[in-house]
Design an enzyme around this catalytic site. Sequence first.
Site, PDB file in Angstrom:
ATOM      1  CG  HIS A 212      -0.026  -0.209   2.479  1.00 29.71           C
ATOM      2  ND1 HIS A 212       0.565  -1.419   2.764  1.00 29.71           N
ATOM      3  CD2 HIS A 212       0.367   0.636   3.436  1.00 29.71           C
ATOM      4  CE1 HIS A 212       1.277  -1.306   3.855  1.00 29.71           C
ATOM      5  NE2 HIS A 212       1.183  -0.065   4.294  1.00 29.71           N
TER       6      HIS A 212
ATOM      7  CE  LYS B 206       4.896 -11.110  -0.360  1.00 24.30           C
ATOM      8  NZ  LYS B 206       3.659 -11.376   0.379  1.00 24.30           N
TER       9      LYS B 206
ATOM     10  CG  ASP C 215      -3.039  -3.648  -0.940  1.00 26.43           C
ATOM     11  OD1 ASP C 215      -3.630  -4.545  -1.567  1.00 26.43           O
ATOM     12  OD2 ASP C 215      -1.979  -3.849  -0.309  1.00 26.43           O
TER      13      ASP C 215
ATOM     14  CG  ASP D 260       0.452  -6.338  -2.492  1.00 27.99           C
ATOM     15  OD1 ASP D 260      -0.270  -5.515  -1.895  1.00 27.99           O
ATOM     16  OD2 ASP D 260       1.047  -7.260  -1.894  1.00 27.99           O
TER      17      ASP D 260
ATOM     18  CG  ASP E 282      -1.746  -8.063   0.145  1.00 26.14           C
ATOM     19  OD1 ASP E 282      -2.016  -6.852   0.087  1.00 26.14           O
ATOM     20  OD2 ASP E 282      -0.641  -8.507   0.543  1.00 26.14           O
ATOM     21  NE  ARG E 283      -2.141  -3.576   3.656  1.00 27.99           N
ATOM     22  CZ  ARG E 283      -1.705  -2.813   4.647  1.00 27.99           C
ATOM     23  NH1 ARG E 283      -2.386  -1.751   5.020  1.00 27.99           N
ATOM     24  NH2 ARG E 283      -0.573  -3.098   5.263  1.00 27.99           N
TER      25      ARG E 283
ATOM     26  CB  THR F  80       1.771  -7.724  13.087  1.00 30.15           C
ATOM     27  OG1 THR F  80       0.822  -7.230  14.030  1.00 30.15           O
ATOM     28  CG2 THR F  80       1.615  -6.979  11.776  1.00 30.15           C
TER      29      THR F  80
ATOM     30  CB  SER G  28      -3.004  -4.165   8.674  1.00 32.01           C
ATOM     31  OG  SER G  28      -2.733  -5.550   8.485  1.00 32.01           O
TER      32      SER G  28
ATOM     33  CE  LYS H 143      -2.491  -7.905   3.723  1.00 30.64           C
ATOM     34  NZ  LYS H 143      -1.128  -8.026   4.230  1.00 30.64           N
TER      35      LYS H 143
HETATM   36  C1  G16 Z   1       1.987  -6.469   5.689  1.00 27.21           C
HETATM   37  C2  G16 Z   1       1.835  -7.815   6.334  1.00 27.21           C
HETATM   38  C3  G16 Z   1       0.651  -7.816   7.245  1.00 27.21           C
HETATM   39  C4  G16 Z   1       0.769  -6.687   8.257  1.00 27.21           C
HETATM   40  C5  G16 Z   1       0.945  -5.364   7.545  1.00 27.21           C
HETATM   41  C6  G16 Z   1       1.231  -4.222   8.504  1.00 27.21           C
HETATM   42  O1  G16 Z   1       0.898  -6.233   4.853  1.00 27.21           O
HETATM   43  O2  G16 Z   1       1.679  -8.835   5.382  1.00 27.21           O
HETATM   44  O3  G16 Z   1       0.608  -9.037   7.875  1.00 27.21           O
HETATM   45  O4  G16 Z   1      -0.357  -6.642   9.077  1.00 27.21           O
HETATM   46  O5  G16 Z   1       2.040  -5.458   6.672  1.00 27.21           O
HETATM   47  O6  G16 Z   1       2.421  -4.490   9.161  1.00 27.21           O
HETATM   48  P1  G16 Z   1       3.112  -3.409  10.087  1.00 27.21           P
HETATM   49  O7  G16 Z   1       2.089  -3.104  11.163  1.00 27.21           O
HETATM   50  O8  G16 Z   1       4.339  -4.080  10.603  1.00 27.21           O
HETATM   51  O9  G16 Z   1       3.383  -2.182   9.251  1.00 27.21           O
HETATM   52  P2  G16 Z   1       1.097  -5.602   3.413  1.00 27.21           P
HETATM   53  O10 G16 Z   1      -0.299  -5.456   2.873  1.00 27.21           O
HETATM   54  O11 G16 Z   1       1.796  -4.295   3.657  1.00 27.21           O
HETATM   55  O12 G16 Z   1       1.936  -6.585   2.679  1.00 27.21           O
END
Ligand code: G16
Length: 542
Positions: A113, A125, A276, A278, A280-281, A343, A364, A375
């Site tokens: 995001h 990743k 978002d 990529d 997944d959100r 997390t 998140s 996700k």
């Molecule tokens: C990633 C992780 C999630 C996590 C989020 C926020 O999501 O895959 O499991 O909840 O980051 O992490 P943090 O609180 O450490 O910033 P994404 O969508 O950014 O890949």
Amino acid sequence: MIRTVATTPYDDQKPGTSGLRKKVPVFSQENYAENFIQSIFDALDGFKGKTLVLGGDGRYYNREVIQKVLCIAAANGFGKVMVGQGGILSTPAASHLIRKHKAFGGIILSASHNPGGPKEDFGIKYNAENGGPAPEKITDAIFSKSKAIKEYRIADAPAVDIDTVSTTTLEGMTVEVVDPVKDYAEMMEGLFDFKALRKLFESGFRMRFDAMHAVTGPYAKEIFENRLGAAEGTCRNYHPLPDFGGHHPDPNLVHAKHLYDDVMSAAGPEFGAASDGDGDRNMIVGKGMFVTPSDSLAIIAANATLAPGYARGIAGIARSMPTSAASDRVAEKLGVGIYETPTGWKFFGNLLDAGKVTLCGEESFGTGSNHVREKDGVWAVLFWLNIIAARGEGVKEIVEKHWAAYGRNYYSRHDYEEVESARANALIDELRGKLGSLPGTTVRGLTVEKADDFSYHDPVDHSVSEHQGVRVLFKGGSRVVFRLSGTGTSGATLRVYMERYEPDPKKHDIETQQALADLIAAADDIAGIRRHTGRDRPSVIT
Ligand code: G16
């Protein structure tokens, strides 16, 4: 021709919550990306002749790094790379391809995001053969390889055409350019009642899906408009752009406020959703009701059997520690397991692989299931549509009935972004230092029952992950959690999570920040947020 190139290590290639995320100028330093890609391969064993899945969210620098990965994979002995056309694959679609084609693993280029552009964020990743983010033992190994790297191997070859669905070879390695949407869309047809969803749209149900100029555009267009017959114009901002149109592709009440306002307006659609960078959100909004991600997980779990792919029930639910306990009550009622993890989606992988859980979710804006090991934004939207179609009710009605049955977990997260790292660390250190003296004390009328630094004991592989967030639990079930984000790229981001459980339906319509006012004040009293950060308010409230 394969070349071996001498290089020197960078000392900052430690993967965070989800891979390595840095600004583009950092990634484009000499050999920076090459070092990290080679370090991933150096940390792995047994991939000679095997398949690697490759794709990204289309952000700035995506195409360049796709070519680098192809050349380094060929030089390291992979047999085949399946790459999404145009270098595009959403994170859940990449996870699915790895699983479906029994690939050795996958590389996903994304900073999720976070904004994109020449001065913005990029990320790399690695996902393992189960389709999920590499567990800590692999990310730790990648980091240690990156600190000692002396050379990388790379094929010297002209750029591969990644824009045409075709199969070519690169120094003996097969490169298969695949349609990024097809397999994923087919999987969704198998999980949800597409017939009922087509009827829903035929009946005039109006939805707005905002792809935020990120990767889900092509997926949403194909699934919602082409396959389900939603009206043209249902999908907005569906062309992936390298800079996401200059916005944060972050589906929340700050960066997708326009969508929220649209759905809330009298003339707006009944249902709104966004995903978002990529894919997944997800964010879910109904007329008169924003659904918190924690509630979304609980409601999907409570209604799971309405979707054909989950008709036989769920094995269990997992949520990250800072996610509200709303789904715990559902698990209790269903008599299935509930797991609290740190997390990071990577912590769900073992539970999913072992069949202990079917659904997972995080505060998140992440929700997913055992259909992949990530996700999944579009999946979550389809699940909501399936519930709406099956129940014949709108989002607001569904959520309010859920609260009436289970109680409401008022929930909010306050983020303090780009805080100087030393100041943020000082705050957390001070908190850790006083954990022992907090129980029994009263703050803003709330009595501390327990205070700890969350550590997770994985019930499958018995690994232990410590220091995963400071929890202050109050009598009556309210709590405040403090942790530093593992996904930021400049300074530190302090996240403060507040939660209060309210069983009484007559008290379910209080404005969230007001319902949490005592906890918000207590959080500052306990952690000295203003004193340490010098900020008098959070940068983002979700
Ligand atoms: C990633 C992780 C999630 C996590 C989020 C926020 O999501 O895959 O499991 O909840 O980051 O992490 P943090 O609180 O450490 O910033 P994404 O969508 O950014 O890949």
